[in-house]
Write a protein that holds these residues in place. Structure first.
Motif, PDB file in Angstrom:
ATOM      1  N   GLU A  68      60.333  54.879  97.596  1.00  0.00           N
ATOM      2  CA  GLU A  68      59.204  54.453  98.423  1.00  0.00           C
ATOM      3  C   GLU A  68      58.626  53.126  97.929  1.00  0.00           C
ATOM      4  O   GLU A  68      58.319  52.241  98.727  1.00  0.00           O
ATOM      5  CB  GLU A  68      58.109  55.528  98.434  1.00  0.00           C
ATOM      6  N   ASN A  69      58.491  52.978  96.628  1.00  0.00           N
ATOM      7  CA  ASN A  69      57.970  51.725  96.066  1.00  0.00           C
ATOM      8  C   ASN A  69      58.892  50.554  96.373  1.00  0.00           C
ATOM      9  O   ASN A  69      58.433  49.457  96.691  1.00  0.00           O
ATOM     10  CB  ASN A  69      57.751  51.851  94.556  1.00  0.00           C
ATOM     11  N   GLN A  70      60.204  50.792  96.296  1.00  0.00           N
ATOM     12  CA  GLN A  70      61.160  49.735  96.606  1.00  0.00           C
ATOM     13  C   GLN A  70      61.090  49.351  98.077  1.00  0.00           C
ATOM     14  O   GLN A  70      61.148  48.169  98.427  1.00  0.00           O
ATOM     15  CB  GLN A  70      62.590  50.161  96.232  1.00  0.00           C
ATOM     16  N   GLU A  71      60.959  50.345  98.944  1.00  0.00           N
ATOM     17  CA  GLU A  71      60.844  50.064 100.376  1.00  0.00           C
ATOM     18  C   GLU A  71      59.580  49.266 100.688  1.00  0.00           C
ATOM     19  O   GLU A  71      59.605  48.337 101.490  1.00  0.00           O
ATOM     20  CB  GLU A  71      60.862  51.372 101.177  1.00  0.00           C
ATOM     21  N   LYS A  72      58.460  49.598 100.022  1.00  0.00           N
ATOM     22  CA  LYS A  72      57.213  48.848 100.205  1.00  0.00           C
ATOM     23  C   LYS A  72      57.389  47.406  99.724  1.00  0.00           C
ATOM     24  O   LYS A  72      56.952  46.467 100.387  1.00  0.00           O
ATOM     25  CB  LYS A  72      56.061  49.506  99.441  1.00  0.00           C
ATOM     26  N   LYS A  73      58.032  47.251  98.586  1.00  0.00           N
ATOM     27  CA  LYS A  73      58.268  45.915  98.026  1.00  0.00           C
ATOM     28  C   LYS A  73      59.145  45.093  98.971  1.00  0.00           C
ATOM     29  O   LYS A  73      58.868  43.927  99.239  1.00  0.00           O
ATOM     30  CB  LYS A  73      58.930  46.054  96.650  1.00  0.00           C
ATOM     31  N   ASP A  74      60.209  45.723  99.483  1.00  0.00           N
ATOM     32  CA  ASP A  74      61.102  45.034 100.418  1.00  0.00           C
ATOM     33  C   ASP A  74      60.361  44.634 101.694  1.00  0.00           C
ATOM     34  O   ASP A  74      60.564  43.535 102.219  1.00  0.00           O
ATOM     35  CB  ASP A  74      62.303  45.913 100.774  1.00  0.00           C
ATOM     36  N   LEU A  75      59.503  45.510 102.196  1.00  0.00           N
ATOM     37  CA  LEU A  75      58.727  45.218 103.393  1.00  0.00           C
ATOM     38  C   LEU A  75      57.770  44.050 103.160  1.00  0.00           C
ATOM     39  O   LEU A  75      57.661  43.156 103.996  1.00  0.00           O
ATOM     40  CB  LEU A  75      57.956  46.465 103.846  1.00  0.00           C
ATOM     41  N   MET A  76      57.112  44.038 102.008  1.00  0.00           N
ATOM     42  CA  MET A  76      56.189  42.948 101.687  1.00  0.00           C
ATOM     43  C   MET A  76      56.934  41.619 101.578  1.00  0.00           C
ATOM     44  O   MET A  76      56.469  40.589 102.068  1.00  0.00           O
ATOM     45  CB  MET A  76      55.427  43.246 100.392  1.00  0.00           C
ATOM     46  N   THR A  77      58.106  41.630 100.972  1.00  0.00           N
ATOM     47  CA  THR A  77      58.920  40.420 100.848  1.00  0.00           C
ATOM     48  C   THR A  77      59.337  39.926 102.228  1.00  0.00           C
ATOM     49  O   THR A  77      59.271  38.725 102.514  1.00  0.00           O
ATOM     50  CB  THR A  77      60.172  40.704  99.977  1.00  0.00           C
ATOM     51  N   LYS A  78      59.742  40.850 103.079  1.00  0.00           N
ATOM     52  CA  LYS A  78      60.153  40.495 104.433  1.00  0.00           C
ATOM     53  C   LYS A  78      58.974  39.915 105.224  1.00  0.00           C
ATOM     54  O   LYS A  78      59.127  38.918 105.937  1.00  0.00           O
ATOM     55  CB  LYS A  78      60.705  41.742 105.144  1.00  0.00           C
TER      56      LYS A  78
ATOM     57  N   ARG B 218      58.323  36.343 104.103  1.00  0.00           N
ATOM     58  CA  ARG B 218      59.325  35.419 104.665  1.00  0.00           C
ATOM     59  C   ARG B 218      59.031  35.124 106.136  1.00  0.00           C
ATOM     60  O   ARG B 218      59.140  33.989 106.580  1.00  0.00           O
ATOM     61  CB  ARG B 218      60.728  36.013 104.519  1.00  0.00           C
ATOM     62  N   LEU B 219      58.698  36.171 106.874  1.00  0.00           N
ATOM     63  CA  LEU B 219      58.373  35.978 108.295  1.00  0.00           C
ATOM     64  C   LEU B 219      57.129  35.105 108.459  1.00  0.00           C
ATOM     65  O   LEU B 219      57.084  34.253 109.339  1.00  0.00           O
ATOM     66  CB  LEU B 219      58.156  37.332 108.977  1.00  0.00           C
ATOM     67  N   LYS B 220      56.165  35.302 107.610  1.00  0.00           N
ATOM     68  CA  LYS B 220      54.928  34.531 107.675  1.00  0.00           C
ATOM     69  C   LYS B 220      55.212  33.054 107.417  1.00  0.00           C
ATOM     70  O   LYS B 220      54.718  32.168 108.119  1.00  0.00           O
ATOM     71  CB  LYS B 220      53.917  35.070 106.650  1.00  0.00           C
ATOM     72  N   LYS B 221      56.067  32.786 106.410  1.00  0.00           N
ATOM     73  CA  LYS B 221      56.426  31.394 106.104  1.00  0.00           C
ATOM     74  C   LYS B 221      57.201  30.756 107.254  1.00  0.00           C
ATOM     75  O   LYS B 221      57.064  29.589 107.539  1.00  0.00           O
ATOM     76  CB  LYS B 221      57.269  31.339 104.825  1.00  0.00           C
ATOM     77  N   THR B 222      58.037  31.544 107.920  1.00  0.00           N
ATOM     78  CA  THR B 222      58.843  31.047 109.026  1.00  0.00           C
ATOM     79  C   THR B 222      57.973  30.613 110.189  1.00  0.00           C
ATOM     80  O   THR B 222      58.249  29.600 110.843  1.00  0.00           O
ATOM     81  CB  THR B 222      59.839  32.143 109.484  1.00  0.00           C
ATOM     82  N   TYR B 223      56.913  31.338 110.467  1.00  0.00           N
ATOM     83  CA  TYR B 223      56.074  31.045 111.617  1.00  0.00           C
ATOM     84  C   TYR B 223      54.936  30.081 111.302  1.00  0.00           C
ATOM     85  O   TYR B 223      54.219  29.654 112.197  1.00  0.00           O
ATOM     86  CB  TYR B 223      55.503  32.346 112.203  1.00  0.00           C
TER      87      TYR B 223
END
Length: 192
Positions: free
Chosen positions: A173-183, A186-191
């Protein structure tokens, strides 16, 4: 426990899903075990095996050419299992350029269950005891008590397994949260 005790170079583990004798061809299981022995050199490999709805444990010590067999109902290994394990060990030795005789089988008379449902816990308890005591030989000298495990021993294994399982779920669960935050970053920087 292997890692915390620094025994991870002594013990290897075989995935019980990869050695299901009733659902996989013998050659596939044999190749998996052979490759595991060759690819990750260890002193002993523990193989929890579900065989005819009964959990059993084998320990392969490839350099010593020995297979230890644990069964809480005191059953000997079936012929098809012996063929698979002996073939895997023979293949391992051939890959190393060594010609050895058939392995020495040692049936271990450890704790015997007095019910029809606890075999999996017996396998887990045997594996725990092997790792905890760092047993890589002399299994037949250590596992001599044929009485059933006390309820407290089974409960202890249940508790350890539950703690381990919950820890793994939490890590996932912690890894999934970390991956989601990273994603999201990245999306925020893209837009922007």
């Amino acid at each position: 426990m292997c890692i915390s005790k620094n025994f991870n170079k002594l013990f290897g583990f075989l995935d019980p899903n990869r050695i299901l004798v009733h659902t996989k061809p013998a050659e596939v299981i044999q190749t998996y075990i052979q490759n595991k022995l060759d690819g990750e050199p260890k002193k002993c490999y523990l193989g929890p095996l579900l065989n005819s709805n009964h959990w059993q444990l084998f320990v392969i010590c490839p350099e010593d050419n020995i297979i230890f067999w644990f069964c809480s109902l005191n059953r000997s290994p079936k012929k098809n299992i012996k063929v698979i394990l002996e073939g895997a060990l023979e293949g391992y030795h051939l890959l190393r350029g060594i010609k050895k005789k058939k392995p020495n089988w040692k049936n271990i008379m450890g704790h015997q269950q007095d019910n029809g449902w606890a075999c999996g816990y017996y396998v887990m308890k045997n594996m725990f005891d092997i790792i905890d005591a760092c047993i890589v030989e002399r299994f037949n000298e250590i596992f001599t008590d044929t009485s059933s495990y006390e309820k407290e021993s089974i409960d202890h294994i249940r508790q350890l397994w539950a703690q381990f399982f919950l820890q793994k779920v939490e890590e996932q669960e912690n890894q999934e949260k970390k991956d989601l935050m990273t994603k999201q970053k990245r999306l925020k920087k893209t837009y922007i």
